[in-house]
Write a protein that holds these residues in place. Structure first.
Motif, mmCIF file in Angstrom:
data_model
loop_
_atom_site.group_PDB
_atom_site.id
_atom_site.type_symbol
_atom_site.label_atom_id
_atom_site.label_comp_id
_atom_site.label_asym_id
_atom_site.label_seq_id
_atom_site.Cartn_x
_atom_site.Cartn_y
_atom_site.Cartn_z
ATOM 1 N N LEU A 100 0.727 -1.126 0.051
ATOM 2 C CA LEU A 100 0.104 0.210 -0.083
ATOM 3 C C LEU A 100 0.835 1.215 0.029
ATOM 4 N N ASP A 101 0.629 2.177 -0.762
ATOM 5 C CA ASP A 101 1.189 3.282 -0.775
ATOM 6 C C ASP A 101 1.120 4.213 0.451
ATOM 7 N N PRO A 102 2.424 4.107 1.212
ATOM 8 C CA PRO A 102 2.488 4.792 2.797
ATOM 9 C C PRO A 102 1.956 6.134 2.825
ATOM 10 N N ALA A 103 2.083 7.102 1.714
ATOM 11 C CA ALA A 103 1.447 8.580 1.891
ATOM 12 C C ALA A 103 -0.151 8.623 1.417
ATOM 13 N N GLY A 104 -0.350 7.574 0.643
ATOM 14 C CA GLY A 104 -1.710 7.545 0.280
ATOM 15 C C GLY A 104 -2.590 7.012 1.425
ATOM 16 N N PHE A 105 -2.197 5.636 2.079
ATOM 17 C CA PHE A 105 -3.033 5.180 3.133
ATOM 18 C C PHE A 105 -2.833 6.162 4.495
ATOM 19 N N GLY A 106 -1.626 6.690 4.466
ATOM 20 C CA GLY A 106 -1.540 7.634 5.596
ATOM 21 C C GLY A 106 -2.585 8.586 5.853
ATOM 22 N N ARG A 107 -2.978 9.211 4.593
ATOM 23 C CA ARG A 107 -3.855 10.123 4.335
ATOM 24 C C ARG A 107 -5.179 9.757 5.104
ATOM 25 N N ILE A 108 -5.798 8.635 4.853
ATOM 26 C CA ILE A 108 -7.077 8.079 5.529
ATOM 27 C C ILE A 108 -7.000 7.961 7.085
ATOM 28 N N LEU A 109 -5.795 7.824 7.430
ATOM 29 C CA LEU A 109 -5.509 7.586 8.907
ATOM 30 C C LEU A 109 -5.275 9.017 9.612
ATOM 31 N N GLY A 110 -5.221 10.166 8.866
ATOM 32 C CA GLY A 110 -4.881 11.274 9.384
ATOM 33 C C GLY A 110 -3.350 11.648 9.725
ATOM 34 N N MET A 111 -2.520 10.527 9.219
ATOM 35 C CA MET A 111 -1.124 10.949 9.284
ATOM 36 C C MET A 111 -0.335 11.232 8.132
ATOM 37 N N ASP A 112 0.723 11.638 8.011
ATOM 38 C CA ASP A 112 1.692 11.877 7.037
ATOM 39 C C ASP A 112 2.010 10.794 6.156
ATOM 40 N N ARG A 113 2.051 9.586 6.941
ATOM 41 C CA ARG A 113 2.242 8.417 6.121
ATOM 42 C C ARG A 113 1.877 7.310 7.180
ATOM 43 N N ALA A 114 1.568 6.252 6.586
ATOM 44 C CA ALA A 114 1.136 4.809 7.213
ATOM 45 C C ALA A 114 2.340 4.295 8.075
ATOM 46 N N PRO A 115 2.166 3.687 9.031
ATOM 47 C CA PRO A 115 3.173 2.995 9.789
ATOM 48 C C PRO A 115 4.009 1.918 8.782
ATOM 49 N N GLU A 116 5.333 1.815 8.962
ATOM 50 C CA GLU A 116 5.910 0.715 8.376
ATOM 51 C C GLU A 116 6.012 -0.729 9.020
ATOM 52 N N VAL A 117 6.005 -1.677 7.908
ATOM 53 C CA VAL A 117 5.826 -2.850 8.698
ATOM 54 C C VAL A 117 6.427 -3.286 9.941
ATOM 55 N N LYS A 118 7.722 -2.779 10.109
ATOM 56 C CA LYS A 118 8.477 -2.980 11.428
ATOM 57 C C LYS A 118 7.556 -2.492 12.569
ATOM 58 N N THR A 119 7.062 -1.232 12.363
ATOM 59 C CA THR A 119 6.384 -0.616 13.327
ATOM 60 C C THR A 119 5.089 -1.298 13.555
ATOM 61 N N VAL A 120 4.324 -1.726 12.525
ATOM 62 C CA VAL A 120 3.217 -2.729 12.930
ATOM 63 C C VAL A 120 3.381 -3.777 13.571
ATOM 64 N N ARG A 121 4.571 -4.658 13.286
ATOM 65 C CA ARG A 121 4.884 -5.803 13.983
ATOM 66 C C ARG A 121 5.288 -5.454 15.484
ATOM 67 N N ARG A 122 5.935 -4.381 15.697
ATOM 68 C CA ARG A 122 6.550 -4.030 17.053
ATOM 69 C C ARG A 122 5.060 -3.660 17.711
ATOM 70 N N LYS A 123 4.234 -2.623 17.149
ATOM 71 C CA LYS A 123 3.127 -2.533 18.116
ATOM 72 C C LYS A 123 2.361 -3.676 18.298
ATOM 73 N N HIS A 124 1.929 -4.647 17.482
ATOM 74 C CA HIS A 124 1.316 -5.853 17.680
ATOM 75 C C HIS A 124 1.984 -6.683 18.770
ATOM 76 N N GLN A 125 3.191 -6.780 18.603
ATOM 77 C CA GLN A 125 3.797 -7.559 19.650
ATOM 78 C C GLN A 125 3.720 -6.931 20.954
ATOM 79 N N GLU A 126 3.701 -5.690 21.130
ATOM 80 C CA GLU A 126 3.512 -5.000 22.440
ATOM 81 C C GLU A 126 1.980 -5.340 22.955
ATOM 82 N N LEU A 127 1.108 -5.184 21.935
ATOM 83 C CA LEU A 127 -0.417 -5.811 22.374
ATOM 84 C C LEU A 127 -0.316 -7.097 22.775
ATOM 85 N N ALA A 128 0.335 -8.028 21.971
ATOM 86 C CA ALA A 128 0.173 -9.449 22.411
ATOM 87 C C ALA A 128 0.857 -9.578 23.741
#
Length: 156
Positions: A100-128
């Motif tokens: 997914l385009d990080p800038a385009g996907f970030g726009r619908i999140l209200g961010m300048d860009r969407a989180p990268e895969v490593k960030t998604v994994r790290r946050k999901h690991q924190e939740l788990a």
């Protein structure tokens, strides 16, 4: 006939440098979404799912079960919304964020860009690691039962 305001086709997202610096030093719990007006927004159709997501009570139940994540630019609300919308975009795995385009996907999140895969994994690991999945399922079940219980008016 009133004059129409012309929206730019695709506006650059708001720069979030100050917030990113604050997040990198642990001085920001979660960046607030910032949306810019534009006549073309990639992935905008995903926003049609927001009323359904709200009806599930997911955001409230996640907040109730997990509280918050460690301070950072992408907080609990942003990560849950990112995961739901990325899944609806056909990319249910964290690696799908690379497609997914990080800038385009970030726009619908209200961010300048969407989180990268490593960030998604790290946050999901924190939740788990919090071990609150059963609490979340219980909260979602209670929300569902409460929202489907017939009221007195329904019985009449």
């Amino acid at each position: 006939m009133p004059e129409q305001l012309a929206l730019p086709i695709l506006v650059d997202p708001e720069p979030r440098t100050t917030e990113r610096v604050a997040a990198s030093t642990g001085n920001l719990d979660e960046a607030s979404p910032v949306f810019t007006a534009s006549s073309r927004i990639p992935y905008a159709g995903l926003l049609l799912a927001l009323p359904a997501v709200e009806a599930t009570g997911l955001a409230d139940c996640v907040q109730q079960s997990y509280g918050s994540l460690k301070p950072g630019f992408y907080g609990l609300n942003t990560m849950i919304l990112e995961t739901v919308l990325r899944t609806l975009a056909g990319e249910p795995r964290a690696e799908g964020a690379t497609r997914l385009d990080p800038a385009g996907f970030g726009r619908i999140l209200g961010m300048d860009r969407a989180p990268e895969v490593k960030t998604v994994r790290r946050k999901h690991q924190e939740l788990a690691a919090m071990g609150k999945a059963a609490d979340l399922l219980t909260a979602l079940g209670r929300h569902h039962l409460a929202s489907t219980q017939p009221t007195t008016e329904d019985k009449l």
